[in-house]
Design an enzyme around this catalytic site. Sequence first.
Site, PDB file in Angstrom:
ATOM      1  N   ASP A  28     -30.017  13.356 -30.984  1.00  0.00           N
ATOM      2  CA  ASP A  28     -29.535  14.424 -31.850  1.00  0.00           C
ATOM      3  C   ASP A  28     -28.296  14.021 -32.630  1.00  0.00           C
ATOM      4  OD1 ASP A  28     -27.674  14.471 -29.702  1.00  0.00           O
ATOM      5  OD2 ASP A  28     -28.757  16.100 -28.749  1.00  0.00           O
ATOM      6  N   ASN A  96     -26.684  25.437 -19.765  1.00  0.00           N
ATOM      7  CA  ASN A  96     -27.726  26.450 -19.915  1.00  0.00           C
ATOM      8  C   ASN A  96     -29.128  25.847 -19.799  1.00  0.00           C
ATOM      9  OD1 ASN A  96     -27.997  25.111 -22.356  1.00  0.00           O
ATOM     10  ND2 ASN A  96     -27.557  26.892 -23.632  1.00  0.00           N
ATOM     11  N   GLU A 103     -32.161  24.307 -27.179  1.00  0.00           N
ATOM     12  CA  GLU A 103     -31.568  25.449 -26.500  1.00  0.00           C
ATOM     13  C   GLU A 103     -32.642  26.266 -25.769  1.00  0.00           C
ATOM     14  OE1 GLU A 103     -28.466  25.756 -26.158  1.00  0.00           O
ATOM     15  OE2 GLU A 103     -27.394  25.109 -27.944  1.00  0.00           O
TER      16      GLU A 103
END
Length: 193
Positions: A28, A96, A103
Amino acid sequence: PIGMYQYMAKDCKENGTSYKNVSTVNLDEYVGLTADHDQSYAYFMRTNLFDYIDIDQNNTNLPCGSAADPQKECDRYNALLAKMVPDVQVLGLGSNGHIGFNEPNTPFDSVTHLVDLTENTIKDNSRLFNSIDEVPRQALSMGIKNIMQAKSIVMVVSGKNKAAAVKGMVQGEITPALPASVLQLHPFVTIIC
C-alpha cells in the site's frame, strides 16, 4: 517489520545473502504523499531495507500515492500483480483487524483499490506524524484477493492493543468485519507476534 528488515540487511552484509534477483511488490501507499515524503511507504522501504541490501531498485514496486488518477494507478498495480504472484507476502495487522489498508468490511474478492481510512487507523498511524491532521485520509491498498494469491504469508504483529485482532484472526469467525480472519483460508501462514 523493521526488526525483520534489520536482520535481512545484516544477513546481506555479513553473510552475503543476495537480493539481486528478488522483485518486490508492496501492499500500500498513502494517497497524496510523494515517494520522497518521509512518511510514504516508498521512503520507509528505502530507508529501512532497500538501501541496505543489494536489491535492484528497478525490481521494487509500490503503488504511487501521488498519481493524478488513483483508479488508473490501481489498475496499473493490479496488472502488475497479475504477472507477479508473490512467493512471500509480509503483513502487519491493524488493531481493527485490517491487513494492508483493507479496513473492516472490505470484500474478500477485492483487488488493489482506493481506501478511505477509518478514524481508528488514522488515530493508530498518527504516532508517525507531527499531528493527526497530517495523516492522509486515503490510501491505495492491495486487495484481499491479491494478498491471498501469495504462495505464503508471514504475519508480524506487535502490541497488546492487537490481542483481540490476533484472537479473531486465528480463532474467530471468517468475516469481512475482521479482514485478517480470511487468512484462516490460506494454506501457508506464519504468525510472529
